[in-house]
Design an enzyme around this catalytic site. Structure first.
Site, short mmCIF file in Angstrom:
data_model
loop_
_atom_site.label_atom_id
_atom_site.label_comp_id
_atom_site.label_asym_id
_atom_site.label_seq_id
_atom_site.Cartn_x
_atom_site.Cartn_y
_atom_site.Cartn_z
N ASP A 1 8.30 0.24 2.82
CA ASP A 1 8.41 0.08 1.51
C ASP A 1 9.89 0.19 1.15
OD1 ASP A 1 8.31 3.00 2.17
OD2 ASP A 1 7.15 3.45 0.21
N SER B 1 -0.13 6.73 -3.08
CA SER B 1 -0.89 6.91 -4.18
C SER B 1 -2.01 5.88 -4.76
CB SER B 1 -0.05 7.27 -5.64
OG SER B 1 0.62 8.60 -5.13
N ILE C 1 0.94 -1.13 0.05
CA ILE C 1 0.03 -0.01 -0.27
C ILE C 1 0.86 1.20 -0.07
CG2 ILE C 1 -1.82 1.28 1.10
CD1 ILE C 1 -2.72 -1.53 2.44
N GLY C 2 1.16 1.91 -0.95
CA GLY C 2 1.57 3.39 -1.34
C GLY C 2 0.67 4.47 -1.04
N1 LIG Z 1 -2.31 5.41 -12.86
C1 LIG Z 1 -1.40 5.89 -11.96
N2 LIG Z 1 -1.90 6.40 -10.73
C2 LIG Z 1 -1.02 7.10 -9.93
N3 LIG Z 1 0.24 7.41 -10.24
C3 LIG Z 1 0.66 7.02 -11.33
C4 LIG Z 1 -0.25 6.40 -12.37
N4 LIG Z 1 0.68 5.93 -13.44
C5 LIG Z 1 1.85 6.62 -13.09
N5 LIG Z 1 1.97 7.24 -11.73
C6 LIG Z 1 2.98 7.82 -11.55
O1 LIG Z 1 3.55 7.23 -10.38
C7 LIG Z 1 3.85 8.04 -9.26
C8 LIG Z 1 3.52 7.34 -7.91
O2 LIG Z 1 4.60 6.13 -7.90
P1 LIG Z 1 4.17 4.78 -7.23
O3 LIG Z 1 5.31 4.10 -6.87
O4 LIG Z 1 2.79 4.30 -7.90
O5 LIG Z 1 3.55 5.67 -5.75
P2 LIG Z 1 3.17 4.93 -4.22
O6 LIG Z 1 4.13 3.77 -4.05
O7 LIG Z 1 3.95 5.85 -3.53
O8 LIG Z 1 1.72 4.58 -4.30
C9 LIG Z 1 3.23 9.36 -9.67
O9 LIG Z 1 4.10 10.39 -9.05
C10 LIG Z 1 2.84 9.34 -10.90
O10 LIG Z 1 3.42 10.31 -11.74
C1 LIG Z 2 8.95 8.10 2.52
C2 LIG Z 2 7.46 7.45 2.24
C3 LIG Z 2 6.64 8.41 2.44
C4 LIG Z 2 7.75 7.01 0.76
O1 LIG Z 2 6.20 6.60 0.49
P1 LIG Z 2 5.77 6.31 -1.17
O2 LIG Z 2 6.01 7.41 -1.88
O3 LIG Z 2 6.53 4.89 -1.58
O4 LIG Z 2 4.34 6.05 -0.89
C5 LIG Z 2 7.22 6.32 3.07
O5 LIG Z 2 8.44 5.53 2.85
C6 LIG Z 2 7.03 6.72 4.70
O6 LIG Z 2 6.33 6.99 5.02
N1 LIG Z 2 8.36 6.56 5.49
C7 LIG Z 2 8.63 6.97 6.77
C8 LIG Z 2 9.42 7.91 7.00
C9 LIG Z 2 10.89 7.28 6.62
O7 LIG Z 2 11.15 6.43 5.81
O8 LIG Z 2 11.94 7.63 7.34
K LIG Z 3 8.31 5.71 -2.80
#
Ligand SMILES: Nc1ncnc2c1ncn2[C@@H]1O[C@H](COP(=O)(O)OP(=O)(O)O)[C@@H](O)[C@H]1O
Ligand SMILES: CC(C)(COP(=O)(O)O)[C@@H](O)C(=O)NCCC(=O)O
Ligand SMILES: [K+]
Length: 275
Positions: free
Chosen positions: A123, A10, A7-8
């Protein structure tokens, strides 16, 4: 078979494993709580995957191949909802998955990197572990997600540390949200002109050129400290970033490994260690 869910900030990142083999990985938007409830009642894998595969093509686009074809190839299905291994950096989302019957939530203490500080994102830890297992330590991981993170470990698999900054999409979104005149702007496929003569391209140039220069600086500093160190890039913006880097610093791209599934390799390894 089992499913991994990262779970990221975005969106959701999914992988379907058979034993230790990653069969298929894809991304979806967050799921509404009622859909997650229904998943617990899914009797077959296909049933479950149909629920988590959104109808929206843009967000449901599978990372490898076509999801419809993939579903057709599924022959055997387990009798109950498949085991689900969850790792999350979004606590409110983690909570929604606690109801799933066959769920295990990975925690930081299950990732065998030494010297981890308690608030490190899981992550980052998992991607680091996955990268080090595959390419070897020392390793620097650049995760171009919602946030862009640098995370490094030395030859002893000990956390060196890292850095966190707003990712490409977040930088552009923040400019649009927090100013009176800046528009919503997409990321271009290729490196834009540095000297822009319109607002959209000026925003793209500012965000991209400074980020690319910053990444180059981090990688060069990494190689000064760890001349044999590996560098691996992952995250939703990895391909765009590599395109931009390729135009400006092709020699850096030559020494860079790019891998979408780093976190899943880390999850697989952490899952095996727990057995
Ligand atoms: N369908 C999509 N939805 C959201 N982000 C996307 C998508 N396709 C590409 N991206 C890109 O991926 C980035 C987010 O990276 P991602 O690794 O998926 O995020 P997280 O792990 O934080 O949820 C955004 O900045 C965006 O530019
Ligand atoms: C830095 C992050 C926000 C990255 O999250 P992501 O962009 O992959 O969704 C995540 O790894 C987080 O909440 N980290 C906790 C703080 C740290 O790593 O020090
Ligand atoms: K990240």
């Amino acid at each position: 078979m089992w499913l991994a869910l990262m779970i990221g900030n975005s969106r959701l990142h999914w992988a379907h494993f058979t034993g230790e083999t990653l069969i298929h990985a894809w991304d979806t938007d967050y799921l509404p709580a009622d859909v997650i409830q229904q998943l617990s009642q899914s009797q077959t894998l296909k049933d479950l995957l149909l629920k988590i595969f959104p109808s929206n093509e843009a967000t449901g686009k599978a990372r490898h191949g076509n999801m419809e074809d993939f579903l057709k190839t599924l022959s055997s299905s387990p009798p109950s909802p498949p085991p689900l291994l969850v790792a999350s950096v979004v606590p409110s989302q983690t909570a929604l998955w606690q109801t799933y019957p066959n769920v295990r939530i990975l925690t930081l203490d299950q990732v065998p990197i030494k010297g981890i500080y308690p608030t490190l994102g899981i992550d980052r830890a998992l991607a680091l572990w996955g990268a080090g297992n595959n390419w070897g330590f020392p390793v620097l991981v650049i995760d171009a997600g919602t946030a862009l993170t640098f995370t490094a470990a030395d030859a002893n698999q000990h956390l060196v540390g890292g850095a966190i900054l707003p990712g490409l999409g977040l930088q552009l979104a923040t400019l649009a949200e927090r100013t009176g005149q800046l528009p919503t702007v997409e990321l271009p496929q290729q490196l834009p002109q540095r000297y822009a003569l319109n607002t959209q391209e000026a925003m793209q140039s500012g965000v991209i050129y400074t980020l690319v220069a910053g990444i180059k600086d981090f990688i060069e500093a990494w190689w000064r400290d760890f001349p044999q160190g590996n560098v691996v890039m992952t995250g939703g913006d990895r391909t765009l970033l590599v395109n931009y880097l390729q135009s400006q610093f092709p020699e850096i791209v030559d020494s860079l490994n790019v891998e979408a599934n780093l976190i899943f390799w880390g999850m697989r390894s952490a899952a095996l260690l727990q057995r």
